[in-house]
Scaffold this motif. Structure first.
Motif, PDB file in Angstrom:
ATOM      1  N   LEU A   1       0.842  -1.207   0.000  1.00  0.00           N
ATOM      2  CA  LEU A   1       0.000   0.000   0.000  1.00  0.00           C
ATOM      3  C   LEU A   1       0.876   1.256   0.000  1.00  0.00           C
ATOM      4  O   LEU A   1       1.954   1.264   0.596  1.00  0.00           O
ATOM      5  N   PRO A   2       0.402   2.290  -0.669  1.00  0.00           N
ATOM      6  CA  PRO A   2       1.236   3.502  -0.755  1.00  0.00           C
ATOM      7  C   PRO A   2       1.513   4.154   0.607  1.00  0.00           C
ATOM      8  O   PRO A   2       2.560   4.773   0.793  1.00  0.00           O
ATOM      9  N   ASP A   3       0.592   3.981   1.552  1.00  0.00           N
ATOM     10  CA  ASP A   3       0.775   4.629   2.864  1.00  0.00           C
ATOM     11  C   ASP A   3       1.535   3.756   3.862  1.00  0.00           C
ATOM     12  O   ASP A   3       1.653   4.120   5.040  1.00  0.00           O
ATOM     13  N   ALA A   4       2.014   2.611   3.397  1.00  0.00           N
ATOM     14  CA  ALA A   4       2.671   1.675   4.333  1.00  0.00           C
ATOM     15  C   ALA A   4       3.918   2.307   4.946  1.00  0.00           C
ATOM     16  O   ALA A   4       4.708   2.941   4.239  1.00  0.00           O
ATOM     17  N   TRP A   5       4.074   2.126   6.227  1.00  0.00           N
ATOM     18  CA  TRP A   5       5.268   2.641   6.917  1.00  0.00           C
ATOM     19  C   TRP A   5       6.478   1.778   6.560  1.00  0.00           C
ATOM     20  O   TRP A   5       6.340   0.563   6.347  1.00  0.00           O
ATOM     21  N   GLN A   6       7.640   2.419   6.523  1.00  0.00           N
ATOM     22  CA  GLN A   6       8.864   1.662   6.258  1.00  0.00           C
ATOM     23  C   GLN A   6       9.233   0.831   7.494  1.00  0.00           C
ATOM     24  O   GLN A   6       8.906   1.213   8.624  1.00  0.00           O
TER      25      GLN A   6
END
Lengths: 182, 267
Positions: free
Chosen positions: A129-134
């Protein structure tokens, strides 16, 4: 003769992707106890697990691995300890794109560590997902020590789920090695 | 207006007095615990509070904030008894012992700490005596209740979260691996250091709290902040320690895990 059975538990906050994790790797249709969500505030998805998800991987005639997905909602947490009994290890699944669930994930991790002193890994799900945290940020947010395995995961992809389970098994071997050295 | 805090809690009661702009004194008695409080209001504002031993007198509040010592307090109390707090306050200002602002601050501080304590009471019979105020000799400092109520509700919410996070005090603490590599110049409060010193395998939070004379919420707050800082983690005292396997068991388990690895690799 009945085959030997071992189990792994897949836990994590509500809507972290536990059911799809088990579904992706199980050789049988997952025995799921999903029910329609009744609380408006929890309506991120249509259904939720109320008792457990049950998946299976047969090694051979003598050995079978059972995968148990726990219910994510707190009101079903009485099931957690039952599921944790005798587990080989556990996976804590976290939705990488929903920081509001990180605190709950930490609590669940602590809770499971209290149930049994068994190896575990943390899987950062929904990394696509684009909002996934690193992962580095997630490690800090989840207050994970350096030696805890934090793995990227997309629970709908078989290779990704395989990797998480393999890393857990490697962690189990590593722990056994350490115990033998002590 | 009479009732019990069990049915009508402190914040709701304060809210009612504030909204209705009441003038009078709210008396609460907790007979079973031997506790009592009197809260006086003027047009919905808190003007005076006496609670258990903290009677709200000028001498006691100045002593509490360290403006006067015990010996001075004892001799001034006799003066206050004879002439009242207002006269005593004027005298202390004239002699240059304290300023007017010191007195107001000390009274406000006493009122805030007492009302925060009162907000924790979950039972006790109360009655409101309309129009009754403390004696003329008392110094009344009006405090708006709205902000106090908001603060209390915020604290109560935090306490509820804490109870969820740390439901039981019968758990232990251990240092996290990260805490061992923390910088030595870590800035912690006195309470946090005290708790850290007692982190030992067999010490439960309940035992630590007892040893440091902290109440159940205080210990939870301190431990929660230490957890948030990644210094400690909670451990169950009942966690079964993993039994060391015999060589034969270990070999068998290793074979089993390797078979699982091979199977999953081949999926």
């Amino acid at each position: 003769m009945q085959p030997q059975t071992v189990k792994m538990v897949i836990t994590g906050p509500y809507s972290a992707g536990k059911t799809s994790f088990v579904q992706t790797i199980s050789e049988i249709d997952v025995v799921s106890t999903e029910r329609k969500i009744t609380t408006e505030a929890e309506r991120i998805k249509d259904q939720t697990t109320v008792a457990m998800d049950f998946g299976r991987i047969t090694v051979d005639r003598d050995l079978v691995l059972y995968l148990f997905g726990t219910p994510g909602q707190r009101r079903f947490d009485f099931m957690w300890q039952i599921l944790a009994q005798g587990m080989l290890g556990f996976v804590v699944l976290v939705d990488s794109a929903r920081p509001e669930t990180f605190r709950e994930a930490t609590k669940i991790l602590e809770q499971f560590r209290a149930y049994a002193d068994t190896p575990y890994v943390v899987a950062a799900n929904k990394q696509d997902l684009p909002d996934a945290w690193q992962l580095d940020d997630l490690r800090i947010a989840l207050r994970l020590d350096e030696n805890v395995k934090l793995l990227p995961c997309v629970s709908t992809q078989k290779e990704s789920v395989k990797n998480v389970l393999l890393e857990l098994l490697y962690a189990i071997l590593e722990e056994m090695d350490m115990q033998q050295q002590e | 207006m009479k009732g019990d805090l069990k049915h009508f809690g402190p914040t709701r009661l304060l809210n009612l007095v504030s909204l209705a702009k009441k003038t009078g004194t709210l008396s609460i008695s907790r007979r079973g615990r031997g506790e009592k409080a009197d809260l006086s209001f003027q047009d919905g504002k808190l003007v005076f509070i006496s609670m258990n031993d903290a009677d709200g007198s000028l001498v006691s509040v100045l002593q509490k904030v360290g403006k006067i010592n015990k010996k001075q307090g004892d001799s001034l109390a006799a003066h206050a008894k004879k002439h009242g707090d207002k006269q005593l306050g004027l005298l202390l200002i004239q002699k240059g012992y304290v300023s007017r602002s010191d007195i107001v601050k000390a009274i406000k501080r006493h009122a805030l700490s007492s009302i925060n304590e009162f907000a924790k009471w979950q039972d006790g019979s109360f009655s409101f005596d309309q129009g009754v105020l403390p004696g003329e000799d008392r110094i009344l400092v009006p405090l708006d209740l709205e902000n106090i109520i908001i603060q209390i509700v915020r604290m109560q919410k935090r306490d509820e979260q804490l109870l969820e996070t740390i439901p039981s005090l019968d758990v232990g603490l251990r240092y996290t691996d990260r805490s061992k590599s923390q910088k030595p110049d870590l800035k912690l409060s006195k309470e946090e250091w005290s708790v850290l010193r007692l982190v030992k395998r067999d010490n439960t939070l309940r035992m630590i709290a007892k040893s440091l004379e902290m109440d159940e919420m205080q210990i939870r707050r301190v431990v929660d902040s230490l957890r948030e800082a990644g210094l400690v983690e909670l451990i169950s005292m009942n966690t079964p320690a993993s039994r060391k396997l015999t060589a034969e068991e270990a070999s068998s388990k290793r074979t089993l895990v390797k078979r699982l690895i091979e199977t999953i690799q081949g999926l």
